[in-house]
Design a protein around this motif. Structure first.
Motif: not given
Lengths: 255, 186
Positions: A161-162, A164-165
């Motif tokens: 997720x990080x 993708x951020x």
């Protein structure tokens, strides 16, 4: 990338240029886990430290900044918004009002306010030092290592997720600017109700982002997405032991 | 839709909400003399749109991205030092607020009154964490900390809550088409 502030919709800052700067300084060569550990310990101690510790800490910072080839001018330019905040904190802490409601600054209060600002500035400097000398992938790997023992946390999913951020932050910022420009071109600033701007801008931005999210899900599935991806290898060395020793010595100077 | 696809969708939506929260730190809309920064509106919407658990995940990822040094916090900064800095309390308050807003909103099953209540509670949670930490770090009195760290922003917060209702109403069908947060208790 974001351009200057404009009427209607404005950006409060720009993606800061403080990022990883390749190099071979002692800080660059340290394990990211060591750096994060020492940084956290020093940050918390700095918050309640007296002037002698702040002097020692500032001197260590100057040496580290010099060895990492980070220039003071660029550093202050990058944290200029935070400097405004510090000035605000100084004024609020140092200024009191006399019986006749005149603003008064006493030397004691001014000294205390300066000490508070000094502490906060050092904490920001330490963060900058970590960011400038550590690759994002290494910091991410260190965080996964740190999160492993935590219950109810899927550290690999968090890492994805990080990642993708990192990928989508500039894209969504760009989209937000595009939407702002398009709305200005259609005369949104002439609407009397201020809430309309907020609602129209946010709704459009979210719709586009969720549309992109659906496309991303399809793309990830098409490429057989899995949480198990290769991470950079981390290893402690003799330098890390020395760094932790120096960190402990600096911490002891606070006692 | 199978469970893994639903899980992946929720993960991607939570990631996008985390990115939007970061984007919210950069964007201001001038309403009156003080520009409104959209960050805490996006935190509230993470809870309202994704529910408590995934709202918390979303803000958790945002904080994690900031902790590793990405420039996602206000003013384009990042780093673990921000958490012990003067605004660190607000950052932790975001996580608690997203979770509480999501949990309350899930029980309301889309009721406007419940959503408004959830956002009011969430706003006060953010200020509780933020102002308390600001007071500790800067050594200000509680009245000064409230005057500096809460009162100037309350009008903006009322506007954000008012704006959040129609925004969430128009976005929920898009999300519900893929994952029903209220029914699955995600």
């Amino acid at each position: 990338m974001l351009g200057s502030a404009r009427k209607g919709y404005s950006t409060m800052g720009e993606l800061t240029a403080i990022g990883f700067k390749p190099g071979s300084s002692p800080l660059h060569r340290l394990d990211p886990r060591t750096k994060q550990l020492v940084l956290m310990a020093l940050s918390v101690t700095t918050l309640w430290a007296d002037v002698p510790f702040l002097v020692v800490n500032s001197m260590v910072m100057m040496v580290l900044f010099h060895s990492a080839h980070l220039h003071a001018r660029r550093l202050f330019l990058e944290i200029r918004y935070f400097l405004f905040f510090l000035f605000f904190v100084f004024v609020v802490r140092a200024v009191s009002f006399s019986d006749q409601m005149f603003p008064v600054i006493t030397p004691n209060e001014a000294a205390e306010a300066l000490t508070v600002c000094w502490r906060l500035l050092l904490i920001v400097f330490m963060g900058v030092l970590l960011m400038s000398t550590t690759r994002t992938a290494d910091i991410r790997a260190a965080l996964i290592w740190g999160m492993k023992p935590l219950p109810f946390v899927n550290e690999r999913m968090a890492a994805t997720m990080v990642g993708l951020v990192v990928r989508f932050l500039p894209l969504i910022l760009f989209q937000a600017n595009e939407i702002g420009d398009a709305m200005r071109a259609r005369g949104i600033e002439r609407r009397r109700n201020p809430l309309i701007r907020l609602i129209k801008f946010t709704t459009t931005l979210f719709r586009r982002v969720f549309l992109r999210a659906d496309e991303l899900v399809d793309t990830m599935q098409a490429r057989c997405y899995s949480e198990h991806r290769t991470l950079p290898e981390l290893s402690f060395s003799r330098n890390d032991i020395i760094a932790i020793g120096v960190g402990i010595l600096v911490l002891l100077s606070a006692c | 839709m199978d469970t893994s696809t639903k899980q992946l969708k929720l993960m991607v939506y939570a990631t996008m909400m985390a990115t939007l929260t970061a984007v919210g730190a950069y964007i201001a809309i001038p309403i009156g003399p003080v520009p409104i920064v959209l960050q805490n509106l996006f935190v509230m919407m993470a809870g309202l749109l994704l529910g408590g658990r995934w709202g918390l995940t979303s803000v958790g990822v945002y904080l994690l991205a900031g902790a590793i040094g990405l420039p996602v916090f206000a003013g384009g900064t990042g780093g673990i030092g921000k958490f012990v800095g003067p605004t660190g309390g607000y950052l932790l308050g975001f996580a608690a607020a997203a979770y509480v807003i999501g949990m309350i909103s899930q029980r309301g099953k889309g009721s406007v009154a419940v959503d408004v209540f959830a956002m009011i509670v969430g706003t006060f949670i953010i200020y509780f964490f933020g102002v308390s930490w600001l007071k500790i770090v800067t050594g200000m009195s509680i009245s000064k900390a409230v005057a500096v760290g809460m009162l100037p922003f309350l009008i903006g917060d009322v506007l954000k809550i008012a704006a959040a209702i129609p925004i969430v109403k128009s976005l929920r069908p898009i999300i519900a088409g893929n994952i029903d947060v209220h029914r699955t208790g995600a």
